[in-house]
Every structure is written in structure tokens, then in C-alpha cells.
Design an enzyme around this catalytic site. Structure first.
Site, PDB file in Angstrom:
ATOM      1  N   LYS A 164     -10.060   5.255   6.627  1.00  0.00           N
ATOM      2  CA  LYS A 164      -9.274   6.048   5.682  1.00  0.00           C
ATOM      3  C   LYS A 164      -9.177   5.332   4.338  1.00  0.00           C
ATOM      4  O   LYS A 164      -8.830   4.147   4.279  1.00  0.00           O
ATOM      5  CB  LYS A 164      -7.866   6.285   6.235  1.00  0.00           C
ATOM      6  CG  LYS A 164      -6.958   7.062   5.279  1.00  0.00           C
ATOM      7  CD  LYS A 164      -5.512   7.088   5.782  1.00  0.00           C
ATOM      8  CE  LYS A 164      -4.603   7.789   4.785  1.00  0.00           C
ATOM      9  NZ  LYS A 164      -3.172   7.642   5.136  1.00  0.00           N
TER      10      LYS A 164
ATOM     11  N   GLU B 295       0.816  -1.213   0.000  1.00  0.00           N
ATOM     12  CA  GLU B 295       0.000   0.000   0.000  1.00  0.00           C
ATOM     13  C   GLU B 295       0.853   1.268   0.000  1.00  0.00           C
ATOM     14  O   GLU B 295       0.472   2.301   0.532  1.00  0.00           O
ATOM     15  CB  GLU B 295      -0.983  -0.019   1.170  1.00  0.00           C
ATOM     16  CG  GLU B 295      -1.917  -1.219   1.113  1.00  0.00           C
ATOM     17  CD  GLU B 295      -3.231  -1.033   1.834  1.00  0.00           C
ATOM     18  OE1 GLU B 295      -3.526   0.095   2.258  1.00  0.00           O
ATOM     19  OE2 GLU B 295      -3.969  -2.015   1.965  1.00  0.00           O
TER      20      GLU B 295
ATOM     21  N   HIS C 206      -5.285   1.764   0.809  1.00  0.00           N
ATOM     22  CA  HIS C 206      -4.563   2.609  -0.151  1.00  0.00           C
ATOM     23  C   HIS C 206      -4.451   1.878  -1.480  1.00  0.00           C
ATOM     24  O   HIS C 206      -4.126   0.697  -1.521  1.00  0.00           O
ATOM     25  CB  HIS C 206      -3.155   2.931   0.361  1.00  0.00           C
ATOM     26  CG  HIS C 206      -3.146   3.636   1.684  1.00  0.00           C
ATOM     27  ND1 HIS C 206      -3.380   2.974   2.864  1.00  0.00           N
ATOM     28  CD2 HIS C 206      -2.940   4.935   2.012  1.00  0.00           C
ATOM     29  CE1 HIS C 206      -3.313   3.843   3.872  1.00  0.00           C
ATOM     30  NE2 HIS C 206      -3.058   5.032   3.368  1.00  0.00           N
TER      31      HIS C 206
END
Length: 258
Positions: free
Chosen positions: A175, A90, A148
Site C-alpha cells: 500500500k 505516517e 504513507h
């Protein structure tokens, strides 16, 4: 125990809910570099400082990690510290620490109160996620679950479902950081942000990276993102904007939204 949250205990008031926390990363490879970065960053007064510990050359030496965090805490006692070991998958640096070693280190930091927030990736084993959530709750440390993607931006529906999954795992923050290949992708991330904020309990952090994603770093909070990342001394991801520029844009925008 050292930990003591500030920044209104990380979005603890309606006023701060209307503006995002500004987080600045530390990416030094050794103690000297980190402390020099910290000295320069603290004068910019970010709301949160993220230590990207995957850059740290002594990450496998637990005593050194403890020591540098104690030093950091003494120098910025009023700024919460987010501790992140980003995986290579990530966008992180390659390190020798195993996943089991990461979990053990994160748990030890929570127990000692040396950090205020930990970041752990959704792709990891669910048992490890549950374990760290239990430990972080026990010691009053907040937890970010993160995803991510440095290659593309998933569709809005996929981003929304991913955020809901992280929310169901009881994260304090969820996130999502993705890479846009055009402005349509950046808008897709903002659309997902606006949609998902209505359906989760956790605080939401969404970022579109690279040159097309700068708009999300500056205006994502308008759509519901609770934190943005800005350059204090060095960038930790593509497209980050200097902290002072982020703050200026937020202040100007807020002026005309109230």
C-alpha cells in the site's frame, strides 16, 4: 480461532480483481463510539472494515482490545477486519504503545484469529516485518505493508521501487498513500500504479490523498489498485469519499468497461 475471510477471500477471483475492495474505517476513541460507528457502517456493506486502533484510548489495554474485536467480529462476521495502528510519522494518532508493544499486539491478534488482515509500515525494522510475516502466515492472516507520505508525491520510479521492496518482503498487499500538491502529482501516482501492477506478486493498493487525489480513490482500480478507502461514518485520511459514492462510481464505470 475466530478469523474467517470473506470478500472472496480478499480478491481471490478474477471478477473481484477487476473491481476494488471498498474499505471503510472505524476511528472511534472508545467502545461505545466504535460500536455505534460499526452499526452504521455495516449497513453500507463495505468489503473490508479497517479499525484504526491508534484512535482507541485503551489501545494499551490488551484485554479491552481483544474484547472489542470479539464484539466487532460477532456483529460483522462476514466482513474482514483490517487492524491498523498508524504511526505518528505516517499520519496516525500519538499513543503510548511502543513499537515493540505494537509488534507484540499484532502477533497476539494473529494468534487468536481476531483480525483478518494486519497493516505494518515499511519504515519499521526489517526484523519486525519478517517476524510479523511469519506469524501472519502461520495463522492464515493477510498482511499489508504500507507507506504513507502526507507531504508530497514521490516520483513514479521511487513509488515503483518502494512497491517492489514491499513485494520482496512477501506482503499480501503493498500500500502506498501519498499527498499530491497538484493534478500532475495525482497522475504520477496513477502512472506508477499502472506500471508496478505488472511487476509484483502482491495485490496493490495506491491512494492519492486530498482534493487532487479523489480521482485515485474513485478510478485507481482501473489502473491496478485492488482496494480503495471510503467514508463509512468518519474519515480517517484527507480526501476520502463516502462508501456509497465510491460504489456508485465503480459500478457505473465497470458497466462501460466490460
Amino acid at each position: 480461532m475466530i478469523s474467517s475471510l470473506k470478500a472472496a477471500d480478499l480478491i481471490g477471483t478474477e471478477e473481484i480483481n477487476q473491481q476494488p475492495l471498498i474499505c471503510a474505517p472505524l476511528v472511534g476513541k472508545n467502545d461505545t463510539d466504535i460500536l455505534n460507528e460499526l452499526t452504521n457502517i455495516r449497513y453500507k456493506k463495505p468489503d473490508v472494515i479497517e479499525w484504526r486502533a491508534d484512535f482507541y484510548e485503551d489501545i494499551c489495554d490488551r484485554d479491552k482490545v481483544f474484547h472489542i474485536l470479539q464484539t466487532m467480529k460477532s456483529k460483522v462476521p462476514n466482513i474482514p477486519i483490517l487492524f491498523t495502528i498508524r504511526s505518528v510519522h505516517e499520519g496516525g494518532e500519538s499513543i503510548e504503545l511502543t513499537e515493540r508493544g505494537k509488534v507484540s499486539l499484532l502477533a497476539a491478534l494473529c494468534c487468536r484469529g481476531l483480525v483478518d488482515i494486519i497493516d505494518y509500515e515499511l519504515r519499521n525494522d526489517v526484523d519486525s516485518i519478517h517476524y510479523l510475516r511469519q506469524i501472519s502466515l502461520r495463522y492464515n492472516i493477510q498482511m499489508i505493508l504500507s507507506y504513507h507520505n502526507f507531504k508530497k508525491t514521490p516520483e513514479c520510479s521511487e513509488i515503483v521501487e518502494m512497491c517492489k521492496k514491499m513485494d520482496h518482503l512477501d506482503a499480501d498487499f503493498v500500500k502506498v498513500a501519498v499527498m499530491p500538491n497538484n493534478m500532475d502529482d495525482a497522475l504520477e501516482l496513477l502512472r506508477a500504479t499502472n506500471e508496478v501492477k505488472k511487476s509484483i506478486n502482491a495485490k496493490l493498493v495506491t491512494i492519492s490523498m486530498g482534493k487532487f487525489g479523489a480521482v485515485s480513490r474513485l478510478f485507481g482500480w482501473v489502473f491496478g489498485s485492488a482496494m480503495t478507502f471510503g467514508i463509512g461514518e468518519q474519515s480517517s485520511a484527507p480526501g476520502q469519499v463516502p462508501v456509497e459514492d465510491v460504489r456508485r462510481v465503480i459500478e457505473i464505470t465497470s458497466k462501460y468497461m466490460n
